[in-house]
Design an enzyme around this catalytic site. Sequence first.
Site, mmCIF file in Angstrom:
data_model
loop_
_atom_site.group_PDB
_atom_site.id
_atom_site.type_symbol
_atom_site.label_atom_id
_atom_site.label_comp_id
_atom_site.label_asym_id
_atom_site.label_seq_id
_atom_site.Cartn_x
_atom_site.Cartn_y
_atom_site.Cartn_z
ATOM 1 N N ASP A 157 -0.011 -2.897 -8.041
ATOM 2 C CA ASP A 157 -0.861 -2.343 -9.096
ATOM 3 C C ASP A 157 -2.143 -3.165 -9.162
ATOM 4 O O ASP A 157 -2.127 -4.294 -9.655
ATOM 5 C CB ASP A 157 -0.146 -2.396 -10.457
ATOM 6 C CG ASP A 157 1.022 -1.412 -10.554
ATOM 7 O OD1 ASP A 157 1.555 -1.032 -9.495
ATOM 8 O OD2 ASP A 157 1.387 -1.033 -11.675
ATOM 9 N N LYS A 220 -3.502 4.815 -12.261
ATOM 10 C CA LYS A 220 -2.797 4.337 -13.442
ATOM 11 C C LYS A 220 -3.805 4.127 -14.560
ATOM 12 O O LYS A 220 -4.911 3.655 -14.313
ATOM 13 C CB LYS A 220 -2.078 3.027 -13.054
ATOM 14 C CG LYS A 220 -1.431 2.271 -14.191
ATOM 15 C CD LYS A 220 -0.620 1.074 -13.640
ATOM 16 C CE LYS A 220 -0.212 0.109 -14.726
ATOM 17 N NZ LYS A 220 0.496 -1.074 -14.239
ATOM 18 N N LYS A 256 0.209 7.324 -13.310
ATOM 19 C CA LYS A 256 1.054 6.450 -14.114
ATOM 20 C C LYS A 256 0.331 6.061 -15.399
ATOM 21 O O LYS A 256 -0.575 5.240 -15.362
ATOM 22 C CB LYS A 256 1.423 5.191 -13.309
ATOM 23 C CG LYS A 256 2.153 4.133 -14.138
ATOM 24 C CD LYS A 256 2.566 2.939 -13.294
ATOM 25 C CE LYS A 256 3.095 1.812 -14.152
ATOM 26 N NZ LYS A 256 3.397 0.595 -13.400
#
Lengths: 320, 284
Positions: A157, A220, A256
């Site tokens: 991430d 995300k 996400k």
Amino acid sequence: MTVTPTIPADSGLAEITSTAGSLRGFLHGLPGVDQVGAEERAARLATRSIKKSAKAEAIDLAVSMVDLTTLEGADTPGKVRALCAKGMHPDPGDASVPMVAAICVYSDLVAEAVRALAGSGVGVASVATSFPSGRAPLEAKLADTRRAVEDGAGEIDMVIDRGAFLAGDYAKVFEEIVAVKAACGQAHLKVILETGELVTYDNVRRASWLAMMAGADFIKTSTGKVSPAATLPVTLVMLEAVRDFRARTGRQVGVKPAGGIRTTKDAIKYLVLVNETAGPDWLTPAWFRIGASSLLNDLLMQRRKLTTGVYAGPDYFTLD
Amino acid sequence: MTERLSVRKTYKLFIGGAFPRSESGRSYAVNDAKGTFLANAARASRKDVRDAVVAARKAQPGWAARTPYNRGQILYRIAEMLEGRRDQFTDELRGSGLTKTAARTEVDAAIDRWVWYAGWADKIAQVTGTANPVAGPYFNFSTPEPTGVIGILAPDGPLLGLVSVLAPAILTGNTTIVIASEPAPLPAITLAEVLATSDLPGGVVNILTGHRTELAPWIASHMDINGLDLTGADEDLATDCEQAAAENLKRVLSPTTNDRATDPGIARMTAFLETKTVWHPVGI
């Protein structure tokens, strides 16, 4: 509705991203987001009533989509091991509860999580690139990423450089994502846009496209360290972006939302949003994740309410 | 001059310091003893119970952490405000069939009872706590601690009965979900209006109106409620609730028939207290 995956895999993206000018022109040429419309649409979809067996299914799906996260300065190897145990067996008293999708930790704790999860099927995600601010030289970010991948993280991430993005230096952000993607190797790359700092929905749309064109496997919403974190309208804009991106290039990108999703009700609202915006193709842990920590216990409590018929209490579930 | 139209009220619930409508949108008519319409009261559903438990659980640590002296002050302030609404309470009790004198007596008794309990807040620990003699170099002492979140089925004596079950539960640091008297809920709502404007933190007292038989089982079976006061339950309901409450080992106070006009003693306060015993090494 049928989706035609026969569209050429590139659709002129290489040309767009070849120069800073053409990239900028493309991103600013994206249609603007109707702010009122997006918020209304998200609010409308949030009123859907999901009950009984549909709710039971939604809860299990949501559990299997959770990226169980601990991102504190105070994280210890022991806490990570405890979290891994919880991720593998969310409710030790009920074997029918699915596993979570992944455990998300800081890069120095990846090895610990990999050891604890070995052979379980639960993934290990690591935040990298000097999370959460992203303020570090590129070499440091890449070293951070490589270390996490070497330790066995299957998902990275990364955070984008919001400063460069807001200053209009899209090429810098683009190149950084490309470099991190290269450093990831086989690992999946999730790109954190930190929408709470991007100010407008137009920026969210641009950042989504920018990340996807640079090779992101997931986009995300947030780090969870900035408020507001994930919101329904922001997620709606991002889901539209991945839908349009697939229609144009044939490549599917996951989404996400992370941060601020604490209740089962919230989680189900997101599932409805996914189904109605991007479509059921995204309704699997492979393409949609929820970054959360306290959400899991609420899901388990709701699940137990459905199976036992009485309201559950937090005393009967493990602390994170 | 034309006759003035009466202002008909639809009362709401009291959850977490706010006055929400029932999640179900239902209400029921409250009549006086002669059958004349008085007002509409909200008819709570199981989801209102759920919300009330969340509010009570959230408020509990903060309320218990206040000094007993402070809790006493807050309760005493509530008694002062009840005194200011004496006439309104008297009217409402007359609506439930009492004569003017009887209603006034009941209101006065309720206020006095509240003051009496307020005084106990910083004294109950002296009465129920102990320093225990032990055969070892330890200072050993026991102190009372609140049980936690308590569900209360209030009896039908609309004000004195409510005060007699509510005040002893909260003064020790518990938070409560109260199912008000089903035929006469209006004094409970008026009490809620008093509590909402007092210094009592939101969520310490949550008052639901509605059908006892519908709501009580959800309270009895709720895993996040620690104690259950069945004073307002009839025999069948009490049995069902006790069975459901056994599932998570709630402390249960069974219905009693004691006369509320007499001195209540400390039984109701100690019913929802736990005892914590500490062994403190000395002389080492």
